[in-house]
Design an enzyme around this catalytic site. Structure first.
Site, PDB file in Angstrom:
ATOM      1  N   SER A 148       0.773  -1.113   0.100  1.00 37.76           N
ATOM      2  CA  SER A 148      -0.016   0.016   0.015  1.00 37.76           C
ATOM      3  C   SER A 148       0.905   1.231  -0.007  1.00 37.76           C
ATOM      4  O   SER A 148       1.967   1.340   0.709  1.00 37.76           O
ATOM      5  CB  SER A 148      -0.903  -0.156   1.199  1.00 37.76           C
ATOM      6  OG  SER A 148      -1.657   1.221   1.207  1.00 37.76           O
ATOM      7  N   CYS A 149       0.405   2.418  -0.751  1.00 34.25           N
ATOM      8  CA  CYS A 149       1.117   3.466  -0.743  1.00 34.25           C
ATOM      9  C   CYS A 149       0.533   4.606   0.089  1.00 34.25           C
ATOM     10  O   CYS A 149       1.017   5.736   0.072  1.00 34.25           O
ATOM     11  CB  CYS A 149       1.300   4.238  -2.198  1.00 34.25           C
ATOM     12  SG  CYS A 149       2.367   2.921  -3.235  1.00 34.25           S
ATOM     13  N   VAL A 150      -0.727   4.189   0.706  1.00 36.19           N
ATOM     14  CA  VAL A 150      -1.404   5.263   1.478  1.00 36.19           C
ATOM     15  C   VAL A 150      -1.593   4.962   2.757  1.00 36.19           C
ATOM     16  O   VAL A 150      -2.095   3.948   3.072  1.00 36.19           O
ATOM     17  CB  VAL A 150      -2.640   5.885   0.867  1.00 36.19           C
ATOM     18  CG1 VAL A 150      -2.301   6.939  -0.108  1.00 36.19           C
ATOM     19  CG2 VAL A 150      -3.390   4.860   0.287  1.00 36.19           C
TER      20      VAL A 150
END
Lengths: 175, 103
Positions: free
Chosen positions: B101-103
């Site tokens: 995940s990037c967030v």
């Protein structure tokens, strides 16, 4: 109980020493939806990796920390050939078209758990990130501190900004 | 490859330090990995770890935002419980794969 568990790390000693990034400064100079999100995702992503991060907003990037504007950012439908390749410019310029395209993009982002700008900034600050505005741009646009999100760390000069990027293993990202 | 051993079982880890088989996880394993990360686990830590495992077993993609909305911890608390890379560290301690995940 814990004493009976042993950890063995076979490869660790043979790997070269890593020098991970310690600090990141993201400069956000644009106010279009995709640019602001690019800046936010990189800055917040740094915090998620345990990297200290600050954001500096200048020129139209100030819209991202402007309470009235931050959740109404648009993406350009004219002069943006990557958006819809076969879209005639004249259609992209029709009234309401830009708002429609921007809202569609926001919906797609919501599906990926990407929050609205105001919430994203709150997330960033909850993780220890700091926000700064550019003094010169604030003066130029005749804005005041009341126009910006409450937890803004300060409105600072370029010189102060570079101090945010001092120290070893620091990088600046310009958007 | 990294291996965590105890008297009863050998627990295999990926080279990045994540459990290869999430089902091998026990609270003792969590304590051992947490110790390596310099974290002393409290009840609140375990509430978060169990939440993460539940999400993983239900095939939900994890994000910091989702954890902030879980009602268990705020994002600020999450960062202070697992300082220096909260989502990765907590996933590692929870015995689930590295978060994508990037967030």
């Amino acid at each position: 109980m814990e004493a009976s568990i042993e950890i063995k790390k076979a490869l660790e000693n043979t790997l070269p020493e890593k020098k991970p990034l310690k600090k990141l400064l993201v400069i956000c100079s644009k106010g279009t939806l995709e640019d602001v999100y690019a800046a936010l995702i990189m800055a917040n992503g740094a915090l998620m990796e345990g990297i200290e991060a600050s954001m500096f907003f200048t020129f139209f990037g100030l819209d991202a920390i402007n309470k009235k504007k931050q959740d109404h950012l648009h993406t350009a439908t004219v002069g943006n050939p990557a958006l819809m390749r076969h879209l005639p410019t004249v259609i992209g310029g029709l009234p309401g078209f830009e708002a429609l395209a921007s809202n569609m993009m926001k919906k797609e982002m919501e599906k990926l758990d990407i929050p609205p700008v105001s919430e994203f900034l709150d997330m960033f600050m909850a993780g220890g990130g700091k926000l700064y505005g550019c003094q010169l741009a604030v003066e130029m646009f005749k804005l005041n501190e009341e126009d910006f999100v409450d937890d803004l760390e300060g409105i600072i000069t370029v010189g102060d900004m570079f101090e945010l990027a001092e120290g070893e293993n620091t990088q600046i990202v310009f958007v | 490859m990294t291996e965590t051993m105890n008297t009863n079982s050998i627990i295999e880890m990926s080279s990045e330090g994540y459990l290869k088989d999430p089902m091998q996880w026990t609270p003792e394993v969590a304590h051992t990995i947490a110790k390596e990360e310099g974290i002393e686990l409290t009840d609140l830590h375990f509430k978060v770890l169990l939440y993460l495992r539940e999400q993983f077993l239900n095939d939900v993609r994890l994000s910091i935002r989702r954890i902030g909305k879980s009602g268990i911890v705020t994002i600020k608390e999450f960062y202070s419980l697992f300082p220096g890379g909260p989502l990765k560290k907590s996933s590692r301690i929870a015995g689930i794969p590295k978060p994508a995940s990037c967030v």
